[in-house]
Design a protein around this motif. Sequence first.
Motif, mmCIF file in Angstrom:
data_model
loop_
_atom_site.group_PDB
_atom_site.id
_atom_site.type_symbol
_atom_site.label_atom_id
_atom_site.label_comp_id
_atom_site.label_asym_id
_atom_site.label_seq_id
_atom_site.Cartn_x
_atom_site.Cartn_y
_atom_site.Cartn_z
ATOM 1 N N MET A 32 0.828 -1.203 0.000
ATOM 2 C CA MET A 32 0.000 0.000 0.000
ATOM 3 C C MET A 32 0.861 1.252 0.000
ATOM 4 O O MET A 32 0.523 2.253 -0.650
ATOM 5 C CB MET A 32 -0.925 -0.012 1.214
ATOM 6 N N GLY A 33 1.985 1.214 0.719
ATOM 7 C CA GLY A 33 2.894 2.358 0.723
ATOM 8 C C GLY A 33 3.473 2.630 -0.650
ATOM 9 O O GLY A 33 3.606 3.780 -1.069
ATOM 10 N N ALA A 34 3.829 1.558 -1.377
ATOM 11 C CA ALA A 34 4.336 1.720 -2.741
ATOM 12 C C ALA A 34 3.255 2.289 -3.648
ATOM 13 O O ALA A 34 3.517 3.161 -4.493
ATOM 14 C CB ALA A 34 4.832 0.377 -3.279
ATOM 15 N N GLY A 35 2.016 1.806 -3.478
ATOM 16 C CA GLY A 35 0.914 2.342 -4.269
ATOM 17 C C GLY A 35 0.665 3.811 -3.988
ATOM 18 O O GLY A 35 0.424 4.608 -4.902
ATOM 19 N N THR A 36 0.734 4.192 -2.710
ATOM 20 C CA THR A 36 0.575 5.589 -2.328
ATOM 21 C C THR A 36 1.651 6.454 -2.982
ATOM 22 O O THR A 36 1.372 7.537 -3.522
ATOM 23 C CB THR A 36 0.636 5.727 -0.800
ATOM 24 N N LEU A 37 2.895 5.985 -2.946
ATOM 25 C CA LEU A 37 3.998 6.730 -3.548
ATOM 26 C C LEU A 37 3.804 6.903 -5.049
ATOM 27 O O LEU A 37 4.055 7.987 -5.602
ATOM 28 C CB LEU A 37 5.315 6.017 -3.270
ATOM 29 N N LEU A 38 3.368 5.845 -5.737
ATOM 30 C CA LEU A 38 3.173 5.951 -7.179
ATOM 31 C C LEU A 38 2.082 6.958 -7.524
ATOM 32 O O LEU A 38 2.228 7.751 -8.460
ATOM 33 C CB LEU A 38 2.863 4.584 -7.770
ATOM 34 N N HIS A 39 0.990 6.933 -6.779
ATOM 35 C CA HIS A 39 -0.073 7.912 -7.049
ATOM 36 C C HIS A 39 0.428 9.333 -6.794
ATOM 37 O O HIS A 39 0.120 10.255 -7.567
ATOM 38 C CB HIS A 39 -1.297 7.621 -6.182
ATOM 39 N N ALA A 40 1.199 9.519 -5.723
ATOM 40 C CA ALA A 40 1.724 10.860 -5.441
ATOM 41 C C ALA A 40 2.724 11.294 -6.507
ATOM 42 O O ALA A 40 2.739 12.464 -6.922
ATOM 43 C CB ALA A 40 2.383 10.874 -4.056
ATOM 44 N N LEU A 76 -3.077 0.487 -8.621
ATOM 45 C CA LEU A 76 -1.973 1.334 -9.029
ATOM 46 C C LEU A 76 -2.422 2.246 -10.174
ATOM 47 O O LEU A 76 -3.396 1.949 -10.872
ATOM 48 C CB LEU A 76 -0.784 0.486 -9.483
ATOM 49 N N PRO A 77 -1.730 3.351 -10.390
ATOM 50 C CA PRO A 77 -2.067 4.204 -11.532
ATOM 51 C C PRO A 77 -1.914 3.426 -12.840
ATOM 52 O O PRO A 77 -1.162 2.443 -12.910
ATOM 53 C CB PRO A 77 -1.029 5.333 -11.450
ATOM 54 N N PRO A 78 -2.593 3.848 -13.888
ATOM 55 C CA PRO A 78 -2.421 3.194 -15.194
ATOM 56 C C PRO A 78 -0.966 3.251 -15.641
ATOM 57 O O PRO A 78 -0.244 4.213 -15.352
ATOM 58 C CB PRO A 78 -3.322 4.022 -16.119
ATOM 59 N N LEU A 79 -0.546 2.210 -16.356
ATOM 60 C CA LEU A 79 0.841 2.141 -16.808
ATOM 61 C C LEU A 79 1.211 3.344 -17.667
ATOM 62 O O LEU A 79 2.346 3.836 -17.611
ATOM 63 C CB LEU A 79 1.082 0.839 -17.564
ATOM 64 N N GLN A 99 7.528 -6.774 -12.249
ATOM 65 C CA GLN A 99 8.108 -6.840 -13.587
ATOM 66 C C GLN A 99 7.462 -5.829 -14.519
ATOM 67 O O GLN A 99 8.152 -5.190 -15.337
ATOM 68 C CB GLN A 99 7.964 -8.260 -14.123
ATOM 69 N N ALA A 100 6.152 -5.642 -14.424
ATOM 70 C CA ALA A 100 5.486 -4.640 -15.259
ATOM 71 C C ALA A 100 5.982 -3.238 -14.926
ATOM 72 O O ALA A 100 6.174 -2.404 -15.822
ATOM 73 C CB ALA A 100 3.971 -4.727 -15.071
ATOM 74 N N LEU A 101 6.216 -2.976 -13.646
ATOM 75 C CA LEU A 101 6.718 -1.655 -13.257
ATOM 76 C C LEU A 101 8.122 -1.411 -13.788
ATOM 77 O O LEU A 101 8.417 -0.327 -14.307
ATOM 78 C CB LEU A 101 6.701 -1.516 -11.734
ATOM 79 N N VAL A 102 9.002 -2.412 -13.669
ATOM 80 C CA VAL A 102 10.381 -2.201 -14.120
ATOM 81 C C VAL A 102 10.445 -2.061 -15.641
ATOM 82 O O VAL A 102 11.335 -1.392 -16.179
ATOM 83 C CB VAL A 102 11.303 -3.326 -13.609
ATOM 84 N N GLU A 103 9.496 -2.672 -16.345
ATOM 85 C CA GLU A 103 9.441 -2.526 -17.799
ATOM 86 C C GLU A 103 8.833 -1.188 -18.220
ATOM 87 O O GLU A 103 9.069 -0.728 -19.350
ATOM 88 C CB GLU A 103 8.627 -3.672 -18.397
#
Length: 256
Positions: free
Chosen positions: A101-109, A194-197, A224-228
């Motif tokens: 959840m923390g990673a998701g929060t960071l990505l949205h921010a 998560l936000p859209p790719l 893996q999707a994030l790193v790509e």
Amino acid sequence: MPTFDVPGARIATQFSDEGGRAVVQLHGLTSSRSRDRVLGMDLGRGLSGTRLLRYDARGHGESTGAAAPDDYRWTNLADDLLRLLDHWFPGERVHGVGPSMGAGTLLHAAVREPERFSSLTLMVPATAWATRGAKAEEYRRSADIVEQEGLAAFVASGADSPHPPASADAPPTLPAVAESLLPSVLRGAALSDLPPLDDITAIAVPTTILAWIDDPAHPLSTAQALVETLPNASLTVARTPADLAQWPSLLHHSLF
């Protein structure tokens, strides 16, 4: 204990000022600053030479919250994070670190205000996009269990769930969320993704992704999707507790 007021909640914070880079550390769903430390997910332990802000998300740990599922959407948690950064690190770029959840929060921010971040460490990113629907339904069922049968039944329902090999040494813990708030927290997670790719591609800062194996709630497919997708990202995968124990040093290396 310093606190910070946001709409609908009072956030419990902890700030360690040793000079140096600004760092904010988040935690995962139903966890807290103290619980993440017990679980070996506190990468800030022993981190010196930084200005480190740690906090409990609304409704978690020592922070307050309301029984309102929308309050716990990751987009709303990102609002809380950005308010905290405006208060503690005004005008500065910050390194963000957090699991699930923390990673998701960071990505949205970071999608919303990419200029606020100098770099990111995203730990065990959760189910997302195509895999999110099934997990969301699981969260809704768990919320019903808490309401109908109580916290003990919820804890018992997950007692036999397999644990990732990397976290095999972690002791058993209870959710760091009050029983009265837990259904709303879980339903807020069910409303989140998560936000859209396509949006994530705009996050150009150096990003370290730390994942582990054999965890359906935090599948390697998300990492893996994030790193790509992220323009400047690397992936490290933990398979054993010894691998997990190296994660704090990876954070240190990404900062210095």
